[in-house]
Write an enzyme that holds these catalytic residues in place. Sequence first.
Site, mmCIF file in Angstrom:
data_model
loop_
_atom_site.group_PDB
_atom_site.id
_atom_site.type_symbol
_atom_site.label_atom_id
_atom_site.label_comp_id
_atom_site.label_asym_id
_atom_site.label_seq_id
_atom_site.Cartn_x
_atom_site.Cartn_y
_atom_site.Cartn_z
ATOM 1 N N ASP A 124 2.980 -3.320 0.119
ATOM 2 C CA ASP A 124 3.415 -2.920 1.634
ATOM 3 C C ASP A 124 4.832 -3.321 1.539
ATOM 4 O OD1 ASP A 124 1.975 -2.122 4.189
ATOM 5 O OD2 ASP A 124 3.511 -3.898 4.572
ATOM 6 N N ASP A 249 -6.636 3.713 -0.515
ATOM 7 C CA ASP A 249 -5.513 3.562 0.617
ATOM 8 C C ASP A 249 -4.933 5.035 1.017
ATOM 9 O OD1 ASP A 249 -3.575 2.705 2.147
ATOM 10 O OD2 ASP A 249 -2.419 1.759 0.720
ATOM 11 N N HIS A 278 -6.013 -0.893 1.532
ATOM 12 C CA HIS A 278 -4.639 -1.152 1.451
ATOM 13 C C HIS A 278 -4.351 -2.591 1.011
ATOM 14 C CE1 HIS A 278 -0.281 -0.654 2.676
ATOM 15 N NE2 HIS A 278 -0.358 -1.599 3.268
#
Length: 302
Positions: A124, A249, A278
Amino acid sequence: MEILRTPDAAFEGLSDFPFAPHYLEIADPRAAAPLRIHYIDEGPRDAPVVLMMHGEPSWSYLYRHMIGPVVAAGYRVLAPDLIGFGKSDKPAAKSDYTYAAHVEWMRQWVEALDLSRITLACQDWGSLVGLRLVAAMPDRFAGVVLSNGGLPEGGPAPRVFAIWRGFSQWSPFFPIGRIINKGTRRELSAAEIAAYDAPFPDARYKAGARIFPSLVPFAGNPAVPDQQRAWEVFERFDKPFLCAFSDRDPITRGGESRFIGRVPGTAGQLHRTLKGGHFIQEDDPQGFVAAILDIAAKGKAP
């Protein structure tokens, strides 16, 4: 710049988080006082470094199941909290946060600790910041393991991300722990959800978490030229670079295709697909650890 600091009492009794806190102060010319960064630092100080970088809207608690196994394999693990998250200081205004500021804050942190032989493990926003650090100081890094992240350089925002960006800006409620729970395939416990909520005693502390989705450099974002310059570095980066994206994800699935072949260091690596959503650190920590140890072993000094 008004700076908030989550009281230590908010973190008492966290589940599965036995790590001693470490702090380092860095400068920001907009702030009257230094900003304090919290980080975990486990393992021998002279061992090769594995740098675990979290993203949005989590903190170093995300890596709690991975730190021990990597330390046991003979590495020094550092897991910082980005400014605005975890036990690190939190500027109170959304305008205090920029992509460039995040990169600068963490660059100061890396240089102050004089880290080298680093294997970056990122996901991320940990990848958006972490990969920029690699591009800025490639000599300090020995390899990269990337999961569920990227280095956007313009283009339109995917629809699912645009929805998330709108929610982050306009929803009257922004329940951090529940958001993270929605991003995992397994159901987090009440204690785990509370741990993700702990850094944010009330809405004033959430400016960094609220603004992050709007800082992702899709088309028209002022960070796009910086991203393009970073990509020029990665197009020559021949150190080990492994992709370990997850299979479920909706935001980043398939993102490894932007790196494999374009980054020379991806050649010959055992790229893999992990099982989960995720926040793969919650769903498949063992798989992520195995990927990290694969690359970290290649980066060890002879």
